[in-house]
Each structure stands twice: as C-alpha cells, then as structure tokens.
Design an enzyme around this catalytic site. Sequence first.
Site, PDB file in Angstrom:
ATOM      1  N   TRP B 104       0.829  -1.228  -0.050  1.00 16.17           N
ATOM      2  CA  TRP B 104       0.220  -0.058  -0.109  1.00 16.17           C
ATOM      3  C   TRP B 104       0.699   1.570  -0.140  1.00 16.17           C
ATOM      4  O   TRP B 104       0.797   2.068  -0.982  1.00 16.17           O
ATOM      5  CB  TRP B 104      -0.934  -0.287   1.208  1.00 16.17           C
ATOM      6  N   ASP B 173      -2.462   7.155   5.828  1.00 11.66           N
ATOM      7  CA  ASP B 173      -3.548   5.498   6.005  1.00 11.66           C
ATOM      8  C   ASP B 173      -3.465   4.581   6.696  1.00 11.66           C
ATOM      9  O   ASP B 173      -2.445   3.790   7.125  1.00 11.66           O
ATOM     10  CB  ASP B 173      -2.978   4.683   4.156  1.00 11.66           C
ATOM     11  N   LYS B 197     -13.076  -2.365   6.658  1.00 10.54           N
ATOM     12  CA  LYS B 197     -11.952  -3.536   7.140  1.00 10.54           C
ATOM     13  C   LYS B 197     -12.266  -2.760   8.783  1.00 10.54           C
ATOM     14  O   LYS B 197     -13.304  -3.682   9.416  1.00 10.54           O
ATOM     15  CB  LYS B 197     -10.146  -3.319   7.522  1.00 10.54           C
TER      16      LYS B 197
END
Lengths: 362, 362
Positions: B104, B173, B197
Amino acid sequence: MTDERIFNFNAGPSALPLKVLQEIQGSFLNFAGSGMSITEISHRSGYFDDVINDAVDRAKRLLKLDDRFHVLFLQGGASLQFAMMPMNFLKEDDSADYVNTGTWSTKAIKEVQILNKNYRVAASSEDKDFSYIPKDIKFSADAAYVHLTSNNTIKGTQYHQFPDTEGVPILCDMSSDIFSRPLDMDKFGMIYAGAQKNLGPSGTCMVIIRRDMLDRVDKTLPSMLKYTTYSSKNSMYNTPPCFGIYTIDLVLKWIEEEMGGLEEMETYNIKKADILYDFIDSNTFYRTTAEKYSRSLMNVTFRCPTADLEKKFIITATEKGLGGLKGHRSVGGCRASIYNAATMEGVNALVEFMDVFAKENS
Amino acid sequence: MTDERIFNFNAGPSALPLKVLQEIQGSFLNFAGSGMSITEISHRSGYFDDVINDAVDRAKRLLKLDDRFHVLFLQGGASLQFAMMPMNFLKEDDSADYVNTGTWSTKAIKEVQILNKNYRVAASSEDKDFSYIPKDIKFSADAAYVHLTSNNTIKGTQYHQFPDTEGVPILCDMSSDIFSRPLDMDKFGMIYAGAQKNLGPSGTCMVIIRRDMLDRVDKTLPSMLKYTTYSSKNSMYNTPPCFGIYTIDLVLKWIEEEMGGLEEMETYNIKKADILYDFIDSNTFYRTTAEKYSRSLMNVTFRCPTADLEKKFIITATEKGLGGLKGHRSVGGCRASIYNAATMEGVNALVEFMDVFAKENS
C-alpha cells in the site's frame, strides 16, 4: 414516525423496488449461504465475482450492448465524472461541445473551466430558465465529444430524442433516467449515472463506455482517475463499492424479470407520468414549469398558486404519507420524482390527494 | 452453503459487529420511522443530517479531536487518496517523505510518481521483504508531509508507535487499523481509511484532516478532488455514500457504547492478537512472518510447513466455519484478520482448530 412505508417521491436518493429491499433485508446476515453479510464478503471471492458479473451481464442485455461497450462501476458520483471526462479525453488542442440544460450541465461545464481545457457551449436553455431542451443544435464537427444531461431533475426537463451529432460521440449524464427506457447506444461514447435515482444506493456511479473512448484515455493520469484502470480490472483495481453493486444487480434483475425489460419499463413510466401531467393540465390550481415537449417522465415539477400554498401542500402531503414532494432548494415549488421504482399506486394516491387539496384550497 | 454465520477472518471487506448488522436489517424497510429505507432517504433531509452529524461527533469523541480537525467522508477508497494528497499538498517546489512498508505504501508512492511531484523514500523495509517497520528514520525537516501506512494487511506489520517527525505533519493511511486504538492526533495532519476493514462497507473513505492542511489545499483542482470541497459542505457537496456513512455511524456507536471506547477496544484487540501469537510461538508447526516488534494486532500472517499443507489448512478451516484465512494473493500463506469486529469466540475457535490441524498433519 410511521410504522408503514410511505409513497416516496424523493428526487434522489429515492425509492427502490420493495422486492429488492426485501431481498437485501432477508439475506443481510447470510448472503447466498456464505455465512456472511454482503457487506462482509471479500471482493476477491467467487461470491462477489458472481454479483458483479451478473450486474454487468444484465446491464448489457437490457441495453442490448455489443462487445464494444464496457460496463464499469466507479465512485464519486456524476460530479467526479464532470472532471474525469475532460481529464481523460481532452488533449491540449482538443475542444468539447457542451449543451447547458440546467444545474448539472452547468456543473459539468464548471469542471472543464477549472481544468483550463477548451470547450464551447453549443446550446443553452438558460434564456428561459432551463424550462426546455434546445432543438436543432449545430455541433462542431471536430469536437472531441458532445456532453449532454439527459434529464434535468431540478427543472423537470428531459431529452425525448437525442440530437444528431454527425458521428461525434455523445457523453451523457443519465443519472436520473438511466434504465428508464431503451437507448440507441450507437450515438454514445459514454453514458454515466450516479446510482441513487434509478439504480441503487448513493455511492456507486455506473459508467458504460465504448472501446474507442478507452483508446483515447490520457495514460499519464493518476490510477483512480483514468477509465482504463477500471476497464482493465473489471472495476476491481481496488475494493469497489460492493453493497452498491449488489443492489444495482438486484434492481437490474427486477427490471429484467419483474418489469419485463426496458420497453416495458418505459411503457410503465410513460403511463405514470401521463396520469400526473394529464391531471395537472386539466386543473387550474396547479401548473407545470417545463415546456410540454421537454417534460420529464422522471421528475414532474409543478407549482401551486402561491408559495404559502406550496408549503402547505408539502406539509399536508407528508402527513398523508406522500413524501419528498418539495422542489429543489434552488427553485422552490413542488416536484414528484417518479423513477422506475415509483409505483402506479403511489401516483394514483398523489393525484387523488392533489385533487382534494386543490378543492379545499381554491 | 451454511445456515449459520461463520467466523469471518477476511482481510477486507471483513466482519462487522453482529449487533450493527442486526440493527441495519431490522430497520431496513423503515429507517427511524421515516417510512423509507436508509437507502431511499434524501441526503438533504433531517433524517440524514442526524446520521452524518452523529458519525462525525462520535469520531471526534472517540479520537478526542479538538476543533482543528474535520471529519470527512469521501469515496474512491484509500487509492484515490494516494493521488489526492500530492495533488492537494505538493506545490511545484515542495517535496514529501514516504516510508515504504509494503504494497500500500508502494502504491501511494506510485501516484506521486505519476503526478511527477517531488518525493523521497525516507525509509523502506523492502530489504527484508517488508517484514518489519523501519526505526530511527531521518526525515527531511522541510518535507511538506511524511506519508506512512500504519498497518500492512498483507505482511502483517504495524506501527506500535509513530515516529517523531519534528513537526512535519504525518499523513497516514489507517485503512486497516483506524479506531482500533487511541491515537495521539497531534502528530497527524491527516489520517484516512477505506471503511471496509474496521468501519463499515466498502465505498466510503473517512478522512480526518487538520485545519492547517486545509489551508494548504491547491484551490485550482477539480471540485471533487480537493479536500476543501468536502470540509466546506459537511461532505455533502454532492450526494455522499449514505448507506456507508450510516453503517460507520452504527459501528462507531458500537465501539463507544458496547466496547466502551478506544482504550477498551485496544485492550480487546491486544488480547485477541496475544492468544493467536502466543499459540503460534509455542507451536513448531506454524511460524509467523513479521518481525516480533512489528507484528500487527489486526492481521496475523503465518505459514504452515509446506504450501500444500497451507492449501489443506485453508480448505479444512473453511469447512469448519472459519473463513477468509487465505493469505493475500501476492504472498500466499495464511492470514487471520482480526479487526475490531472479530470476536474472542472466533479467535478461540481458530486456535482450537489450528491445534488439532497441526497434530493431525505433523
């Protein structure tokens, strides 16, 4: 507070078919025997592959799309598309033609301006407060695309046929009338729609794009802002809006299997709109605001004799279980949004109420 | 096909609290006595104002945010943020520091590269296959921001404390660990998280941004791509992802009222992770892949002795009602994602299964 479902005339988010809502509710804790909610399922699973592929297939069947077309699911609503179109398709020397039929077209134009790209307003109905759809428009033969807004939710106008652009691809915002009628897709390079009116919950934007438009995409754009990222990954470069796509799939299934397809959907929509317009035309208390030939089948905008009566109309209607009849905050008045999922029963109840209200307040 | 809910260890979309799912299901046809589904309600209504304001207030209370912070709801996932950050905050002569801790982070860096902005990789754990979180990083004093990924879902690593950037704002993030623990928000200029999530369904991205970052936003960007559009309109410049925001509100309510807040949430998460890691450490059949000090409390990644046994492990676990244990397709192996909504009961069932499986296959 009510224990019963109301007749919902919201402009968007708006009514969804009861059958679809019941199916979502019934399987919300355990989707397709997975032991998980649809909101808990991996987008990389077979369960979700089946959902997204079914939605794509149904969209293709309903619109009779050939292999040139890709059905994509994006996010950010039509508003993000307003920026993505010029970013993707307008190179330095290109120019696009825009037709301005109200708030949403104006917003689309604003984004081309922000991006400092070349454009031309080929036609506008601003001279008469956006109460009509321009006719006999002369488009530039070398425009990269023509941008239209098929239905203006705020002013209650709609294209009943699309102009001849002599081969220039039309990119069309169909947020408020997609899947409400059959389309001759040969005219369109791309159509797009925020889901929250005719398709599903807000937060998913359906984009149907032709291959030659994908070939034109500016490859130097950020990943999430170029259409090819979505077309090359079946809309799953990153996690897509799964619940939205699932609901859209159920709505398309409802159109296909319960309503019988887009021809039948259109017939039903015309019938509902006719009941409302015929009543208003035959009544001196109410008046419509759109030119007759441009009247929307989706958003019936009308006025009462005074603003005070409009206020009373909306409050009284709400008390009677007829919701969402307030006109857009920018224009006032009244508006009955009767998208695909609005029922004949609801339209009849509305006309009945309007008749009584007119008699009691004349 | 199962009639019962499974123990869901998906990495995202992932398990949501059963109580939240039940509340959504129970009121799905009639939200708050409106006579409409939450998916059918206007975002301009009092009903929805209550939802979004409640979600914002709960987020502020849980993270103890002062008035400098704005809680926003965007779309496009963390992936769109990867592009929006440099677009909004990096002017021509600016540069940003990025720490690369895996897929990511790498994707975030890719978008700065695409945008042709200045950046520096201040630290990376690529040398050891991203199995640890770099320590003692030297950041540039004049960086416009430092970008971090707080938790790496794929490799199972997590920052247990955030580095000292000497005043340079951290943009982080937190897609896979937001609201899993208290945060010292003074360090952060912005945190963001795809909801799927720890927060709700996919399709909504929460962004918490500090006022001084908003002041820096490039005002020439398209409307939907600048943070100020969202901060000035309470995330409703256009129709927001209403169902996602509604679900997030319910999840935050669950954290606040059922779990007791973020301190208690963290305690619960540590307890769950400890049970799993302790078992794996005490067992010779399984081994973890992340350096001990960098182990994630959210994603426990582990290997069996062979790839064949891993395949068998995942299939057998699924048959026993333990789902989503397959490692990310890019790395293989096994992974138990135990976000906030994963239950102690599920973790205990997993350990019990792992114990039996190891004995039967050693």
